[in-house]
Design a protein around this motif. Structure first.
Motif, PDB file in Angstrom:
ATOM      1  N   ALA A 213      -3.459 -13.078   2.810  1.00  0.00           N
ATOM      2  CA  ALA A 213      -4.874 -12.754   1.104  1.00  0.00           C
ATOM      3  C   ALA A 213      -5.576 -13.070   1.504  1.00  0.00           C
ATOM      4  O   ALA A 213      -5.774 -15.005   2.201  1.00  0.00           O
ATOM      5  N   GLY A 214      -7.041 -12.912   1.423  1.00  0.00           N
ATOM      6  CA  GLY A 214      -7.600 -13.992   1.635  1.00  0.00           C
ATOM      7  C   GLY A 214      -8.672 -15.244   0.208  1.00  0.00           C
ATOM      8  O   GLY A 214      -7.587 -14.905  -0.040  1.00  0.00           O
ATOM      9  N   ALA A 215      -9.319 -16.194   0.865  1.00  0.00           N
ATOM     10  CA  ALA A 215      -9.423 -17.227  -0.118  1.00  0.00           C
ATOM     11  C   ALA A 215      -9.954 -16.488  -1.551  1.00  0.00           C
ATOM     12  O   ALA A 215     -10.322 -15.280  -1.646  1.00  0.00           O
ATOM     13  N   GLY A 216      -9.045 -16.841  -2.538  1.00  0.00           N
ATOM     14  CA  GLY A 216     -10.003 -16.346  -4.143  1.00  0.00           C
ATOM     15  C   GLY A 216      -8.926 -15.277  -4.431  1.00  0.00           C
ATOM     16  O   GLY A 216      -9.126 -15.076  -5.311  1.00  0.00           O
ATOM     17  N   THR A 217      -7.877 -14.906  -3.673  1.00  0.00           N
ATOM     18  CA  THR A 217      -7.092 -14.080  -4.289  1.00  0.00           C
ATOM     19  C   THR A 217      -5.783 -15.329  -4.945  1.00  0.00           C
ATOM     20  O   THR A 217      -5.640 -15.854  -4.593  1.00  0.00           O
ATOM     21  N   ASP A 218      -5.845 -14.201  -6.483  1.00  0.00           N
ATOM     22  CA  ASP A 218      -4.682 -14.943  -7.263  1.00  0.00           C
ATOM     23  C   ASP A 218      -3.558 -14.062  -7.386  1.00  0.00           C
ATOM     24  O   ASP A 218      -2.934 -12.915  -7.598  1.00  0.00           O
ATOM     25  N   ILE A 219      -2.118 -14.517  -5.727  1.00  0.00           N
ATOM     26  CA  ILE A 219      -0.915 -13.786  -6.021  1.00  0.00           C
ATOM     27  C   ILE A 219      -0.615 -13.532  -7.507  1.00  0.00           C
ATOM     28  O   ILE A 219       0.040 -11.973  -7.783  1.00  0.00           O
ATOM     29  N   GLY A 220      -0.219 -14.314  -8.203  1.00  0.00           N
ATOM     30  CA  GLY A 220       0.671 -14.037  -9.657  1.00  0.00           C
ATOM     31  C   GLY A 220      -0.058 -12.795  -9.880  1.00  0.00           C
ATOM     32  O   GLY A 220       0.948 -11.899 -10.848  1.00  0.00           O
ATOM     33  N   ARG A 221      -1.768 -12.619 -10.351  1.00  0.00           N
ATOM     34  CA  ARG A 221      -2.325 -11.754 -11.152  1.00  0.00           C
ATOM     35  C   ARG A 221      -2.290 -11.024 -10.649  1.00  0.00           C
ATOM     36  O   ARG A 221      -1.717  -9.106 -10.252  1.00  0.00           O
ATOM     37  N   VAL A 222      -2.311 -10.752  -8.444  1.00  0.00           N
ATOM     38  CA  VAL A 222      -1.555  -9.104  -7.848  1.00  0.00           C
ATOM     39  C   VAL A 222      -0.454  -8.804  -8.060  1.00  0.00           C
ATOM     40  O   VAL A 222      -0.389  -7.827  -8.036  1.00  0.00           O
ATOM     41  N   ILE A 223       0.665  -9.708  -8.281  1.00  0.00           N
ATOM     42  CA  ILE A 223       1.915  -8.921  -8.807  1.00  0.00           C
ATOM     43  C   ILE A 223       1.854  -8.003  -9.806  1.00  0.00           C
ATOM     44  O   ILE A 223       2.312  -7.116  -9.954  1.00  0.00           O
ATOM     45  N   ARG A 224       1.099  -9.363 -11.070  1.00  0.00           N
ATOM     46  CA  ARG A 224       0.853  -8.058 -12.470  1.00  0.00           C
ATOM     47  C   ARG A 224       0.153  -7.342 -12.314  1.00  0.00           C
ATOM     48  O   ARG A 224       0.897  -6.172 -12.705  1.00  0.00           O
ATOM     49  N   MET A 225      -0.564  -6.909 -11.586  1.00  0.00           N
ATOM     50  CA  MET A 225      -1.131  -5.759 -11.646  1.00  0.00           C
ATOM     51  C   MET A 225      -0.496  -5.132 -11.156  1.00  0.00           C
ATOM     52  O   MET A 225      -0.400  -3.977 -11.323  1.00  0.00           O
ATOM     53  N   LEU A 226       0.329  -5.043  -9.773  1.00  0.00           N
ATOM     54  CA  LEU A 226       1.489  -3.638  -9.350  1.00  0.00           C
ATOM     55  C   LEU A 226       2.165  -3.523 -10.023  1.00  0.00           C
ATOM     56  O   LEU A 226       2.727  -2.625  -9.778  1.00  0.00           O
ATOM     57  N   ILE A 227       3.182  -4.817 -10.851  1.00  0.00           N
ATOM     58  CA  ILE A 227       4.147  -4.099 -11.802  1.00  0.00           C
ATOM     59  C   ILE A 227       3.764  -3.111 -12.801  1.00  0.00           C
ATOM     60  O   ILE A 227       4.509  -2.338 -12.928  1.00  0.00           O
ATOM     61  N   LEU A 228       2.321  -3.391 -12.806  1.00  0.00           N
ATOM     62  CA  LEU A 228       2.183  -2.593 -14.673  1.00  0.00           C
ATOM     63  C   LEU A 228       0.949  -0.771 -13.930  1.00  0.00           C
ATOM     64  O   LEU A 228       1.136  -0.147 -14.338  1.00  0.00           O
ATOM     65  N   HIS A 229       1.027  -1.150 -12.017  1.00  0.00           N
ATOM     66  CA  HIS A 229       0.030   0.239 -12.197  1.00  0.00           C
ATOM     67  C   HIS A 229       0.061   1.232 -11.584  1.00  0.00           C
ATOM     68  O   HIS A 229      -1.075   1.951 -12.104  1.00  0.00           O
TER      69      HIS A 229
ATOM     70  N   SER B  14       9.063   5.973  -8.668  1.00  0.00           N
ATOM     71  CA  SER B  14       7.327   5.674  -8.619  1.00  0.00           C
ATOM     72  C   SER B  14       7.479   3.446  -9.175  1.00  0.00           C
ATOM     73  O   SER B  14       7.568   2.516  -8.832  1.00  0.00           O
ATOM     74  N   ALA B  15       8.789   3.783  -9.717  1.00  0.00           N
ATOM     75  CA  ALA B  15       9.458   2.416 -10.513  1.00  0.00           C
ATOM     76  C   ALA B  15       9.765   0.870  -9.263  1.00  0.00           C
ATOM     77  O   ALA B  15       9.664   0.083  -9.273  1.00  0.00           O
ATOM     78  N   GLU B  16      11.051   1.985  -7.799  1.00  0.00           N
ATOM     79  CA  GLU B  16      10.831   0.905  -6.699  1.00  0.00           C
ATOM     80  C   GLU B  16      10.225   1.276  -6.039  1.00  0.00           C
ATOM     81  O   GLU B  16       9.567   0.029  -5.176  1.00  0.00           O
ATOM     82  N   HIS B  17       8.758   2.327  -5.796  1.00  0.00           N
ATOM     83  CA  HIS B  17       7.534   1.998  -5.133  1.00  0.00           C
ATOM     84  C   HIS B  17       7.496   0.811  -6.073  1.00  0.00           C
ATOM     85  O   HIS B  17       6.665  -0.140  -4.866  1.00  0.00           O
ATOM     86  N   SER B  18       6.852   0.435  -7.215  1.00  0.00           N
ATOM     87  CA  SER B  18       6.195  -0.523  -7.801  1.00  0.00           C
ATOM     88  C   SER B  18       6.621  -2.083  -7.490  1.00  0.00           C
ATOM     89  O   SER B  18       6.051  -3.649  -7.188  1.00  0.00           O
ATOM     90  N   TRP B  19       8.222  -2.137  -7.656  1.00  0.00           N
ATOM     91  CA  TRP B  19       9.156  -3.326  -6.849  1.00  0.00           C
ATOM     92  C   TRP B  19       8.520  -3.418  -5.288  1.00  0.00           C
ATOM     93  O   TRP B  19       8.093  -4.856  -5.126  1.00  0.00           O
ATOM     94  N   HIS B  20       8.676  -2.360  -4.878  1.00  0.00           N
ATOM     95  CA  HIS B  20       8.183  -2.696  -2.983  1.00  0.00           C
ATOM     96  C   HIS B  20       7.327  -3.160  -3.238  1.00  0.00           C
ATOM     97  O   HIS B  20       6.750  -4.479  -2.613  1.00  0.00           O
ATOM     98  N   LEU B  21       6.166  -3.042  -4.358  1.00  0.00           N
ATOM     99  CA  LEU B  21       4.986  -3.572  -3.459  1.00  0.00           C
ATOM    100  C   LEU B  21       5.019  -5.035  -4.266  1.00  0.00           C
ATOM    101  O   LEU B  21       3.777  -5.645  -3.315  1.00  0.00           O
ATOM    102  N   ALA B  22       5.339  -5.553  -5.487  1.00  0.00           N
ATOM    103  CA  ALA B  22       5.356  -6.697  -5.803  1.00  0.00           C
ATOM    104  C   ALA B  22       5.589  -7.506  -4.641  1.00  0.00           C
ATOM    105  O   ALA B  22       5.229  -8.258  -4.444  1.00  0.00           O
ATOM    106  N   LEU B  23       6.940  -6.967  -3.536  1.00  0.00           N
ATOM    107  CA  LEU B  23       7.312  -7.601  -2.996  1.00  0.00           C
ATOM    108  C   LEU B  23       6.538  -7.876  -1.365  1.00  0.00           C
ATOM    109  O   LEU B  23       6.984  -8.850  -1.121  1.00  0.00           O
ATOM    110  N   TYR B  24       5.658  -6.770  -0.960  1.00  0.00           N
ATOM    111  CA  TYR B  24       4.692  -6.901  -0.352  1.00  0.00           C
ATOM    112  C   TYR B  24       4.270  -8.152  -0.923  1.00  0.00           C
ATOM    113  O   TYR B  24       3.941  -8.922   0.393  1.00  0.00           O
ATOM    114  N   ALA B  25       3.473  -7.737  -1.656  1.00  0.00           N
ATOM    115  CA  ALA B  25       1.938  -8.944  -2.128  1.00  0.00           C
ATOM    116  C   ALA B  25       3.033 -10.531  -1.939  1.00  0.00           C
ATOM    117  O   ALA B  25       2.083 -11.220  -1.504  1.00  0.00           O
ATOM    118  N   LEU B  26       3.942 -10.729  -2.054  1.00  0.00           N
ATOM    119  CA  LEU B  26       5.197 -12.227  -2.411  1.00  0.00           C
ATOM    120  C   LEU B  26       4.964 -12.070  -1.182  1.00  0.00           C
ATOM    121  O   LEU B  26       4.132 -13.302  -0.050  1.00  0.00           O
TER     122      LEU B  26
END
Ligand SMILES: [Ca+2]
Lengths: 202, 202
Positions: free
Chosen positions: A59-75, A41-53
């Motif tokens: 991503a749709g309008a109104g998406t804050d990619i920085g917050r998305v990345i933080r969520m995915l690091i923690l999720h 799940s750690a390397e999966h979380s890294w991969h997801l942060a990279l997916y977001a980047l």
């Protein structure tokens, strides 16, 4: 270059970071792309942060990619206590049980509780927002969390679809609907490749 | 929620994300905190992104933590081609060789070159900024990249310090100076615990 946070809080932050290390030992249903082993799940979380980047331009309008990345690091940190529940396990029923939700909430309290209070509350709220899956940032993050294992299965030649005897209809119902909600183009692309797997000559 | 990026670029982005998966199979000198195995560069990169998020209050003025996190997510991708060079290997000499730098530059060109051109150039520039270690964001990111293995060694009881027969003076010279540059409080905290290891009864 010195920040102004109290030095006394460093011990709490480092205790949290040492505890977080345990996520590297939580293994998931999905495998690496080369199918050599299950991914954790750690390397999966890294991969997801990279997916977001990488997927940010989709991503749709109104998406804050920085917050998305933080969520995915923690999720997935709650999995240190509550474990990973494969989405296709128990014929798709295990993933959203009330017992699992309660275990994850208790885990979030314990793990984020290791941090200085204000930071722990901020991370806990970000995790809860992800789980609730309503804000634009959470919806996009959740779409990526559902898309990455589909991609791993496409690349590895079936992966957890074979292990859990998943049908195409189950994939659409359990996963596709959610990916489509936050990332419709991405789902269309994955869907076409997934159909290639599910319609393969038996 | 649809973004406006060209759908035709999705294939390039997903090819990059599939290639990035290989970072999960690049193993480092450091172990997990429980010393059960060596850690790989993908889970290490996740841990570093979490370090940046948690240590943000200790970053100096002018640090953009969002950029630091992006740098750390990307910083090790070149190892897919160029491998990880342990900082204490070859008595500390291997890490900064010109051959290694050339191999990493070629790797960056190939791997970031899988992406749509503008995005690939943006990521390549962020990686180059990290390597250059001059901007406030890069200096903080590099400090965390040096601090995390020290913490892993403290938690696991020696780790790569034992494997490479590192002395306390070598630790300060190869690692401590850099951590102190971007995160002086953090280095003071780690230094005290590292001394506990190096001064242990033999
Ligand atoms: Ca999960």
């Amino acid at each position: 270059l010195e920040g102004r946070a109290p030095v006394g809080e460093l011990a709490q932050r480092l205790a949290f970071l040492a505890e977080a290390d345990r996520l590297k030992s939580v293994y998931r249903a999905s495998t690496l792309g080369d199918a050599s082993r299950h991914e954790n799940s750690a390397e999966h979380s890294w991969h997801l942060a990279l997916y977001a980047l990488v997927m940010a331009p989709h991503a749709g309008a109104g998406t804050d990619i920085g917050r998305v990345i933080r969520m995915l690091i923690l999720h997935d940190l709650v999995e240190i206590d509550a474990g990973d529940v494969p989405i296709h396990a128990a014929n798709g029923a295990a993933h959203h049980g009330a017992a699992q939700a309660a275990a994850e909430e208790a885990a979030a309290r314990r793990i984020f509780g290791l941090l200085p209070a204000a930071q722990g509350q901020e991370f806990h709220a970000l995790w809860a927002e992800f789980e609730k899956n309503e804000s634009p940032d959470a919806v996009f993050a959740k779409s990526l969390d559902r898309a990455q294992p589909v991609m791993q299965n496409i690349v590895s030649g079936g992966g957890s679809w074979i292990e859990y005897e998943v049908t195409y209809a189950q994939l659409v119902e359990r996963v596709g609907v959610r990916i489509e909600r936050g990332a419709p183009h991405l789902w269309r692309w994955l869907d076409a490749r997934a159909q290639g797997f599910f319609n393969r000559p038996q």
